[in-house]
Every structure is written in structure tokens, then in C-alpha cells.
Scaffold this active site. Structure first.
Site, PDB file in Angstrom:
ATOM      1  N   GLU A  16      -7.031   4.919   7.643  1.00  0.00           N
ATOM      2  CA  GLU A  16      -6.714   6.319   7.345  1.00  0.00           C
ATOM      3  C   GLU A  16      -7.872   7.004   6.624  1.00  0.00           C
ATOM      4  OE1 GLU A  16      -2.922   5.622   5.458  1.00  0.00           O
ATOM      5  OE2 GLU A  16      -2.064   5.066   7.392  1.00  0.00           O
ATOM      6  N   GLY A  29       2.066   2.214  10.949  1.00  0.00           N
ATOM      7  CA  GLY A  29       3.036   3.301  10.861  1.00  0.00           C
ATOM      8  C   GLY A  29       3.728   3.629  12.171  1.00  0.00           C
ATOM      9  N   HIS A  68      -9.840   1.509   4.652  1.00  0.00           N
ATOM     10  CA  HIS A  68      -8.563   1.644   5.355  1.00  0.00           C
ATOM     11  C   HIS A  68      -8.748   2.622   6.523  1.00  0.00           C
ATOM     12  CE1 HIS A  68      -4.452   2.665   6.308  1.00  0.00           C
ATOM     13  NE2 HIS A  68      -4.083   1.577   5.665  1.00  0.00           N
ATOM     14  N   GLU A  70      -5.887  -4.723  10.470  1.00  0.00           N
ATOM     15  CA  GLU A  70      -4.850  -3.726  10.714  1.00  0.00           C
ATOM     16  C   GLU A  70      -5.159  -2.965  12.003  1.00  0.00           C
ATOM     17  OE1 GLU A  70      -2.686  -2.496   6.857  1.00  0.00           O
ATOM     18  OE2 GLU A  70      -4.501  -1.303   7.016  1.00  0.00           O
ATOM     19  N   ASN A 120       0.862  -1.187   0.000  1.00  0.00           N
ATOM     20  CA  ASN A 120       0.000   0.000   0.000  1.00  0.00           C
ATOM     21  C   ASN A 120       0.899   1.239   0.000  1.00  0.00           C
ATOM     22  OD1 ASN A 120      -1.800   2.057   0.533  1.00  0.00           O
ATOM     23  ND2 ASN A 120      -2.278   1.388   2.619  1.00  0.00           N
ATOM     24  N   TRP A 121       1.007   1.864  -1.147  1.00  0.00           N
ATOM     25  CA  TRP A 121       1.923   3.007  -1.285  1.00  0.00           C
ATOM     26  C   TRP A 121       1.390   4.283  -0.627  1.00  0.00           C
ATOM     27  CZ3 TRP A 121       3.626   2.855  -7.177  1.00  0.00           C
ATOM     28  CH2 TRP A 121       4.273   1.630  -7.426  1.00  0.00           C
ATOM     29  N   LYS A 122       0.137   4.282  -0.261  1.00  0.00           N
ATOM     30  CA  LYS A 122      -0.493   5.478   0.317  1.00  0.00           C
ATOM     31  C   LYS A 122      -0.260   6.675  -0.612  1.00  0.00           C
ATOM     32  CE  LYS A 122      -0.138   3.312   4.767  1.00  0.00           C
ATOM     33  NZ  LYS A 122      -0.138   3.419   6.207  1.00  0.00           N
ATOM     34  N   GLY A 152       2.596  -1.152   4.373  1.00  0.00           N
ATOM     35  CA  GLY A 152       2.612   0.269   4.055  1.00  0.00           C
ATOM     36  C   GLY A 152       4.025   0.759   3.822  1.00  0.00           C
ATOM     37  N   GLY A 153       4.608   1.397   4.836  1.00  0.00           N
ATOM     38  CA  GLY A 153       5.917   2.047   4.717  1.00  0.00           C
ATOM     39  C   GLY A 153       6.982   1.197   4.048  1.00  0.00           C
ATOM     40  N   SER A 200       2.954  -2.115  10.436  1.00  0.00           N
ATOM     41  CA  SER A 200       4.390  -2.176  10.734  1.00  0.00           C
ATOM     42  C   SER A 200       5.027  -3.515  10.361  1.00  0.00           C
ATOM     43  CB  SER A 200       4.652  -1.837  12.204  1.00  0.00           C
ATOM     44  OG  SER A 200       4.273  -0.496  12.464  1.00  0.00           O
TER      45      SER A 200
HETATM   46  P1  PGA Z   1       2.480   0.356   7.743  1.00  0.00           P
HETATM   47  O1  PGA Z   1       1.030   0.588   7.086  1.00  0.00           O
HETATM   48  O2  PGA Z   1       3.016  -0.939   7.154  1.00  0.00           O
HETATM   49  O3  PGA Z   1       3.294   1.539   7.326  1.00  0.00           O
HETATM   50  O4  PGA Z   1       2.285   0.240   9.210  1.00  0.00           O
HETATM   51  C1  PGA Z   1       0.149  -0.469   6.840  1.00  0.00           C
HETATM   52  C2  PGA Z   1      -1.116   0.060   6.200  1.00  0.00           C
HETATM   53  O5  PGA Z   1      -1.570   1.142   6.589  1.00  0.00           O
HETATM   54  O6  PGA Z   1      -1.683  -0.574   5.288  1.00  0.00           O
END
Ligand code: PGA
Length: 251
Positions: A99, A174, A97, A168, A11-13, A235-236, A214
Site C-alpha cells: 500500500e 484485502g 508494504h 504478501e 497490521n492495523w493500517k 490486516g483486516g 486475507s
Molecule cells: P489483509 O491485509 O489481511 O487485510 O489482506 C494484509 C496486509 O496488508 O498486511
């Protein structure tokens, strides 16, 4: 029933502009060659989907989107429909998600997005997860159970093979503080029970349950060694080709 083929989604956000997308994927793709017993997908921002589709052409890496709108077509300025994504070659789409929930997305909206994805032939990945306070109060499972029931409210049983859940926990996203394999196993087992209650057996058993929060090259192996974990939402760490490739190559 055999375990579903694992799915790893990056997930590149809101990262990687279109002109960076091709170069990034050309770095990533050779590092993923030979991983045939698993499915791997990347989820760029909407604007980077066309360049990602071009760079992925001919590879087995699938395209995912981070969001969609719940109507099929019409006067909805600024929105992107499931069929628009499908037309670009998108196979998977995240719905709900945390976010996005933070920005006002409700369980009802997530349910409509899941239904819209299914109508267009996309596989929705419904994202669920509790806040720290809910976990501290011992209420993580009921929160997640409710989110799943609502997200799949409009999904027919026949759609089960195309569905996925991403667990999640919000406190793990994050933060560098991934959930432990034990906590993930317990929550995934509760999610599985809910899916079997909702869709029946065996339909409820084929739905993949991913873990996200994470995930790194350092913690991926014990997470994926947990039988309840059918894949990952990353994500990251998905923004670095070496890290994402190592995660996708989990053992
Ligand atoms: P993260 O994000 O791996 O940076 O914790 C995961 C996500 O939000 O899908």
C-alpha cells in the site's frame, strides 16, 4: 537448524485512533495469554503507538510500526525516524508494504528504510509480493526475488537474525482471496533460496518469512501447518480481538 519461532503481526493500517487503542488492547491481551511458543506483535498507526506502548506495558506482546523514514534525524517535515520509534518501545517495523509502494515507494526507498531500521536496532519486516498480472504470466518468483535483493541491498550478513520478509501477494491483500498453502509454500521456498544465496547458510535460514493476504481465523491453520511459513502479517482480521486471537493461536 531449528525453525525460527513463529511471528504473528497485526497490521492495523489506518484504523484505531489513540483513544480506541487502549480499550482494544485490553480486550485482546487476555485472549492471547498462554501463547508462549510464538511471538505476537501489533502495528498501530504512528499516533497510536504511545497508547499501545502504555497498554502493552509488562506484556510479552511486541510493538511494531507500519513505516519509517530512512534518515536518522534532520529537516524532514512530517517524517518519523527509526530512533523515534525505538524510543517508544517499537521492536519491529514494516518496510515497503504494497500500500506504500502504491503511493510511490520504490525498491530503493525500501532498501534505505531497512538499513535505517537496522541502524536503530529495530527489526525490519520487508514486504514483497507480485501483482495478479505477474502471477498470471508465470513471473511471480522473479518479481519477488528482485524485490528481496533490492530491499536487503544495504543489509550486512550479520544483520540476518534481525530481518524478516513478509510475502504478501497484492491480489490477496484485502480481497478475501488468500493464496493457497501450496502456492505460499512454493514462493516461500524460492524466497528462502534467495536469502541463503544472499546471506549464506545458516544466516539466510534464520530470517523469518511471513505470509500476508486475507489471513483469517478460518484459513490460518493450514497456512501455519506449511513448514515454509514462519509467521503471518494480518490486516483486516487483526482489528477484531476474537479473530486476531484465534489467528495468533494457530495450531
Ligand atoms: P489483509 O491485509 O489481511 O487485510 O489482506 C494484509 C496486509 O496488508 O498486511
Amino acid at each position: 537448524m531449528s525453525r525460527p519461532r513463529p511471528l504473528v503481526v497485526g497490521n492495523w493500517k489506518m484504523h484505531l485512533v489513540p483513544s480506541r487503542t487502549g480499550p482494544y488492547l485490553r480486550e485482546l491481551l487476555p485472549r492471547l495469554s498462554g501463547l508462549r511458543d510464538r511471538e505476537i506483535a501489533v502495528a498501530p498507526a504512528f499516533t497510536s503507538l504511545p497508547s499501545a506502548a502504555a497498554a502493552l506495558g509488562g506484556s510479552t506482546i511486541r510493538l511494531a510500526a507500519q513505516d519509517l523514514f530512512w534518515e536518522d534525524e534532520g529537516a524532514y517535515t512530517g517524517e518519523v525516524s527509526a530512533s523515534m520509534l525505538r524510543d517508544l518501545g517499537v521492536a519491529y517495523v514494516l518496510a515497503g508494504h504494497s500500500e506504500r509502494r502504491q503511493l510511490g515507494e520504490t525498491d530503493g526507498m525500501v532498501a534505505r528504510k531497512v538499513a535505517a531500521a537496522l541502524r536503530a536496532g529495530l527489526s525490519p519486516i520487508a514486504c514483497v509480493g507480485e501483482r495478479q498480472e505477474a502471477r498470471d504470466a508465470g513471473g511471480a518468483v522473479p518479481v519477488v526475488r528482485e524485490q528481496i535483493l533490492k530491499a536487503f541491498e544495504e543489509a550486512p550478513a550479520a544483520a540476518a537474525p534481525g530481518l524478516a520478509v513478509a510475502y504478501e501477494p497484492i491480489w490477496a491483500i484485502g480481497t478475501g482471496r488468500a493464496a493457497t498453502p501450496g502456492d505460499v509454500a512454493a514462493m516461500h521456498a524460492a524466497i528462502r533460496a534467495e536469502l541463503v544465496r544472499r546471506f549464506g547458510d545458516p544466516a539466510g535460514r534464520v530470517i523469518r518469512i511471513l505470509y500476508g493476504g486475507s489471513v483469517t481465523a478460518a484459513n490460518v491453520d493450514p497456512l501455519m501447518a506449511t513448514p515454509e511459513v514462519d509467521g503471518l502479517l494480518v490486516g483486516g482480521a487483526s482489528l477484531k480481538p476474537d479473530d486476531f486471537a484465534r489467528i495468533a493461536a494457530f495450531r
